[in-house]
Design an enzyme around this catalytic site. Sequence first.
Site: not given
Ligand code: DX5
Ligand code: ZN
Length: 218
Positions: A7, A32, A34, A36, A65, A67, A136, A174-175
């Site tokens: 990510s 990946h 993200d 937001m 992804h 969000m 998640m 994810d996470g």
């Molecule tokens: C969190 C994201 C993840 C994040 C994961 O909201 O959707 O994709 O980058 O990061 P790590 O692997 O550090 O938990």
């Molecule tokens: Zn993500």
Amino acid sequence: MTKIAPSILSADFMRLGEEIRAAEEAGAHMLHIDIMDGHFVPNITIGYSIVESIRKITDLPLDVHLMIDDPDKYVRNFSEAGADFLTVHAEASVHLHRSVQVIREHGSKPGVSINPATPVAVLENIIADVDLILLMSVNPGFGGQKFIPMTIGKIKNLKTMLTAASVTPFIEIDGGVKIDNAKEIADAGADILVMGSAFFEAKDYRKTMEKLNEILGN
Ligand code: DX5
Ligand code: ZN
């Protein structure tokens, strides 16, 4: 084969192109990304123009992804920017079935994500229409959080639900995924592991990938 999707949330954004090339050269399977919006989650990242730029410098499948609230407003932009997989949150889409259709119409593979407190049961009537389900394993918004252990049970329940329905979308987690818990998560039924901090904070991306491939039996 369990795929690793670094990510870029944890990459060095000043050197984003180099970071992505290094991840690709290290053998990452997907990338990946993200997105937001500061509404659905308490953080703001990047928009579709950056996805378009990323598309030009890598052959890795782009796993985007979203969000964001009201994802239907933007799915077309992200598809056209080059998202291979485009995932929306069940909690953010009032008409989830329509969102998934719209994503497919615009040429991306649709995915649906749920937050930690959302039960997998909400996915029952959408699993046949998606190519990916993203569970998640932290509350979305930030990298570097701790894996929520009950996710393991959710993966198993989801796997049972998919088998019963004879459908095979990818299960993505994810996470909080680390070298230490990757095997347990894969064994529960995950097909794709997102890795932010554990990947980009490691010094040697190639060694990280080698280690993960070994642990996962890839
Ligand atoms: C969190 C994201 C993840 C994040 C994961 O909201 O959707 O994709 O980058 O990061 P790590 O692997 O550090 O938990
Ligand atoms: Zn993500």
